[in-house]
Write an enzyme that holds these catalytic residues in place. Structure first.
Site, PDB file in Angstrom:
ATOM      1  N   SER A  20       0.800  -1.217   0.000  1.00 23.55           N
ATOM      2  CA  SER A  20       0.000   0.000   0.000  1.00 23.55           C
ATOM      3  C   SER A  20       0.842   1.281   0.000  1.00 23.55           C
ATOM      4  O   SER A  20       1.666   1.480  -0.876  1.00 23.55           O
ATOM      5  CB  SER A  20      -0.935  -0.067   1.204  1.00 23.55           C
ATOM      6  OG  SER A  20      -1.796   1.012   1.232  1.00 23.55           O
ATOM      7  N   ASP A  48      -6.359   2.274  -2.933  1.00 24.46           N
ATOM      8  CA  ASP A  48      -7.595   2.084  -2.168  1.00 24.46           C
ATOM      9  C   ASP A  48      -7.893   3.278  -1.260  1.00 24.46           C
ATOM     10  O   ASP A  48      -8.833   3.233  -0.473  1.00 24.46           O
ATOM     11  CB  ASP A  48      -7.604   0.756  -1.389  1.00 24.46           C
ATOM     12  CG  ASP A  48      -6.486   0.637  -0.387  1.00 24.46           C
ATOM     13  OD1 ASP A  48      -5.694   1.581  -0.240  1.00 24.46           O
ATOM     14  OD2 ASP A  48      -6.407  -0.433   0.263  1.00 24.46           O
ATOM     15  N   GLU A  54     -12.474   6.304   6.557  1.00 22.03           N
ATOM     16  CA  GLU A  54     -11.459   6.726   7.501  1.00 22.03           C
ATOM     17  C   GLU A  54     -11.010   8.118   7.053  1.00 22.03           C
ATOM     18  O   GLU A  54     -11.071   8.446   5.859  1.00 22.03           O
ATOM     19  CB  GLU A  54     -10.260   5.771   7.466  1.00 22.03           C
ATOM     20  CG  GLU A  54     -10.576   4.412   8.057  1.00 22.03           C
ATOM     21  CD  GLU A  54      -9.339   3.533   8.226  1.00 22.03           C
ATOM     22  OE1 GLU A  54      -9.187   2.960   9.301  1.00 22.03           O
ATOM     23  OE2 GLU A  54      -8.547   3.418   7.275  1.00 22.03           O
ATOM     24  N   ARG A  59      -2.724   5.151  20.297  1.00 22.98           N
ATOM     25  CA  ARG A  59      -2.971   3.730  20.000  1.00 22.98           C
ATOM     26  C   ARG A  59      -1.719   3.114  19.371  1.00 22.98           C
ATOM     27  O   ARG A  59      -0.975   3.817  18.654  1.00 22.98           O
ATOM     28  CB  ARG A  59      -4.177   3.556  19.054  1.00 22.98           C
ATOM     29  CG  ARG A  59      -4.080   4.352  17.776  1.00 22.98           C
ATOM     30  CD  ARG A  59      -5.239   4.071  16.844  1.00 22.98           C
ATOM     31  NE  ARG A  59      -5.070   2.825  16.129  1.00 22.98           N
ATOM     32  CZ  ARG A  59      -4.339   2.688  15.026  1.00 22.98           C
ATOM     33  NH1 ARG A  59      -3.696   3.712  14.507  1.00 22.98           N
ATOM     34  NH2 ARG A  59      -4.233   1.518  14.441  1.00 22.98           N
ATOM     35  N   PRO A  60      -1.498   1.810  19.643  1.00 21.30           N
ATOM     36  CA  PRO A  60      -0.368   1.176  18.970  1.00 21.30           C
ATOM     37  C   PRO A  60      -0.713   0.991  17.496  1.00 21.30           C
ATOM     38  O   PRO A  60      -1.837   0.596  17.173  1.00 21.30           O
ATOM     39  CB  PRO A  60      -0.248  -0.178  19.679  1.00 21.30           C
ATOM     40  CG  PRO A  60      -1.568  -0.421  20.325  1.00 21.30           C
ATOM     41  CD  PRO A  60      -2.234   0.896  20.535  1.00 21.30           C
TER      42      PRO A  60
HETATM   43  C1  16G Z   1      -4.102  -0.228   7.183  1.00 20.49           C
HETATM   44  C2  16G Z   1      -5.580  -0.202   6.986  1.00 20.49           C
HETATM   45  C3  16G Z   1      -6.103   1.208   7.029  1.00 20.49           C
HETATM   46  C4  16G Z   1      -5.706   1.849   8.333  1.00 20.49           C
HETATM   47  C5  16G Z   1      -4.219   1.735   8.545  1.00 20.49           C
HETATM   48  C6  16G Z   1      -3.871   2.157   9.943  1.00 20.49           C
HETATM   49  C7  16G Z   1      -6.913  -1.690   5.613  1.00 20.49           C
HETATM   50  C8  16G Z   1      -7.127  -2.247   4.268  1.00 20.49           C
HETATM   51  N1  16G Z   1      -5.935  -0.798   5.712  1.00 20.49           N
HETATM   52  O1  16G Z   1      -3.442   0.420   6.146  1.00 20.49           O
HETATM   53  O2  16G Z   1      -7.479   1.166   6.898  1.00 20.49           O
HETATM   54  O3  16G Z   1      -6.068   3.193   8.363  1.00 20.49           O
HETATM   55  O4  16G Z   1      -3.817   0.398   8.408  1.00 20.49           O
HETATM   56  O5  16G Z   1      -2.520   1.979  10.158  1.00 20.49           O
HETATM   57  O6  16G Z   1      -7.569  -2.034   6.572  1.00 20.49           O
HETATM   58  P1  16G Z   1      -1.911   2.053  11.590  1.00 20.49           P
HETATM   59  O7  16G Z   1      -2.516   0.945  12.405  1.00 20.49           O
HETATM   60  O8  16G Z   1      -0.454   1.930  11.363  1.00 20.49           O
HETATM   61  O9  16G Z   1      -2.278   3.390  12.133  1.00 20.49           O
HETATM   62 MG    MG Z   2      -3.759   1.246   0.438  1.00 23.99          MG
END
Ligand code: 16G
Ligand code: MG
Length: 544
Positions: free
Chosen positions: A64, A280, A370, A498-499
């Site tokens: 991603s 996405d 989000e 948050r982690p």
């Molecule tokens: C991933 C998630 C995204 C989320 C991000 C948070 C999917 C497909 N992708 O990229 O939605 O915003 O993680 O990342 O679920 P973080 O936990 O490092 O903050």
């Molecule tokens: Mg992505």
């Protein structure tokens, strides 16, 4: 299962000793060089999941928005959804099994999940443009074939396109044709139909600049743009011909730095948007006449879409419920706007599309986004049927029928399987055209509260655990109390920690009445995390 063959093949994709990885928010993600064994094993797992569900399963190779050197893999369940949680655990066990234990772990999963091993298996595979992706997807294929699974390798695809393919294949083509051509046609037809009634307000309105993060989105949008060129002209930037994937560009960069990507020419008031590396996510932005940068993020996308949907829904009768799902990152102003001005119910879930998606299914029409631009609108089967029936049976010139027709096109235009930058972009462009709105007018729906996100390095991020959709920290002791005290110092303020589910860090979010205050609050909360949750390395510093 031919376990000897598995052992032999696995030796060619050997797991480095001692390496453990977790199936995180969106699958496994780490440096590409550590992923060969994980890919092979996810090929194995996809076969078991396919046998168990008696359906086609998807495997997407991508990391991603993460750096080009990283890679990752995630499995797609039969209806285009994220892998079921119990299977995430199986995935983690399988990925972390030491070589000699692999056959036993595989058999274990088969037994625990009651997999009928005689069932056929079919797996579809897609990958992004990372240099490592082609070889890694071959490792997935090796895993699929050693367990006797059939497969189709789509090669280069956006993540949402792979979700779409899986959904199409498991609904016998009813949702659409499981080809890129089918995807382009389905979305473009709905877009063209939807924008037919749009008041044409000059060429300027119909041009959009798209930053493709130097990723797969560029390739696919270039193939697709001819399908809708009458209604919208897109200009591609960061199309991968020069720059590096996600480097100083893309939706994640723009959202987290709150500034434009490199490699795009922005004139004042021009509408621009950015995709992330696997297309996405999408965020919009523009430079105001005053030269200031304005971000129009996922929250505002949700606001635009839900206010647009309200009208036709009211027209066809108000029995269908409309709700918006957000995460703790949603700007406080957006939540207030939705609840108080729009009078739409709003729910908050944990970060990660699967959580939002799940919650959105509780409504007839669930809008989920989000703040980072990841989202879509889900229509329940009942809502879809009702709308389609009204669109068919009412008189041609009936207002109700027009509203139903419009909603029908909206259903077709949203990728119902998952959030999709291309599909979201077309929906947004259609709404702006139909409503005759400029990006400034859209942005003016409400004013975002100034906010700041920071990262803190800690020895073990799992010492932090949260509740209330990640808005409250329950561990380590004293942290939430410290945050509460800090928040009290500022007006209109809010903060949480948050982690991360994708990086080895703790994330801090703060918002307040001014940027200066949001920055100070974020800094102070970072310091509290550093002190109370085992910070490592340099202490957080004030100023940005
Ligand atoms: C991933 C998630 C995204 C989320 C991000 C948070 C999917 C497909 N992708 O990229 O939605 O915003 O993680 O990342 O679920 P973080 O936990 O490092 O903050
Ligand atoms: Mg992505």
């Amino acid at each position: 299962m031919d376990l000897d063959a598995v052992t032999k093949q696995s030796a060619l994709h050997a797991k480095p000793d001692g390496l453990t990885l977790q199936y995180g928010t969106a699958g496994f993600r780490t440096k590409a060089e550590h992923l060969d064994h994980v890919m092979f094993r996810m090929g194995l797992l996809a076969v078991l999941r396919s046998k168990q569900t008696k359906a086609t399963i998807g495997v997407m190779v991508t990391a991603s928005h993460n750096p080009e050197e990283d890679n990752g893999v995630k499995l797609v369940d039969p209806l285009g959804e994220m892998l079921a949680p119990s299977w995430e655990e199986h995935a983690t066990c399988l990925a972390n099994a030491e070589e000699p234990d692999l056959p036993r772990v595989l058999v274990d999963i088969g037994e625990k999940a009651a997999v009928n091993l005689h069932q056929d298996a079919f797996v579809v595979i897609g990958r992004d443009t990372r240099p490592s992706s082609e070889k890694l997807s071959q490792s997935v294929i090796d895993g699929v074939t050693v367990l006797g699974g059939q497969f189709h390798d789509y090669g280069l695809l956006t993540t949402p396109q792979l979700h779409y393919m899986v959904y199409c294949r498991n609904t016998s083509g009813q949702y659409g044709k499981a080809t890129t051509e089918g995807y382009y046609q389905k979305l473009s037809t709905a877009f063209v139909e939807l924008t037919k009634q749009a008041f044409c307000s000059g060429d300027d309105q119909r041009t959009l600049k798209v930053d493709c993060a130097n990723g797969i989105g560029a390739l696919k949008l270039r193939e697709m743009k001819h399908y809708f060129s009458q209604g919208l002209s897109v200009q591609l930037f960061n199309d991968g011909t020069k720059g590096k994937l996600n480097h100083l560009c893309g939706a994640d960069f723009v959202k987290s730095h709150q500034k434009p990507p490199q490699g795009i020419e922005m004139k004042s008031n021009e509408r621009c948007c950015s995709f992330d590396g696997d297309a996405d996510r999408i965020v919009y932005y523009y430079h105001g006449a005053d030269g200031q940068f304005h971000l129009v993020d996922g929250d505002k996308i949700a606001a635009l879409i839900s206010s647009f949907l309200k009208e036709p829904l009211l027209e066809i009768g108000d029995s269908l419920s409309l709700g918006v799902v957000q995460t703790a990152y949603a700007n406080g102003s957006s939540t207030r706007y939705l609840e108080e001005v729009m009078k739409v119910p709003v729910c908050c879930t944990k970060t990660g599309v699967k959580h939002l998606h799940h919650k959105a299914q509780e409504f007839d029409i669930g809008v989920y986004f989000e703040a980072n631009g990841h989202g879509t609108v889900l229509f329940s089967k009942a809502a879809e049927m009702k709308i389609k029936q009204l669109a068919k049976e009412l008189e041609e010139d009936d207002k109700k029928r027009k509203a139903a027709k419009m909603l029908e096109n909206v259903i077709d235009l949203f990728n119902q399987a998952t959030g999709d930058a291309i599909s979201d972009m077309l929906v947004i462009e259609a709404i702006l055209a139909l409503k005759g709105l400029t990006v400034q007018q859209w942005d003016a729906l409400y004013a975002d509260l100034p906010n700041r996100q920071l990262k803190v390095k800690v020895a073990d991020r799992q010492v932090i655990s949260t509740t209330d959709a990640e808005r409250q920290a329950v561990k380590p002791p004293g942290l939430q109390e410290a945050i509460n005290e800090l928040v009290k110092k500022y007006r209109l303020s809010r903060a949480f920690v948050r982690p991360s589910g994708t990086e080895d860090i703790v994330r801090v979010y703060a918002e307040a009445d001014s940027q200066e205050n949001a920055d100070s609050l974020a800094y102070e909360v970072s310091l509290a995390v550093f002190q109370l949750a085992g910070g490592i390395g340099e202490r957080p510093q004030p100023g940005f």
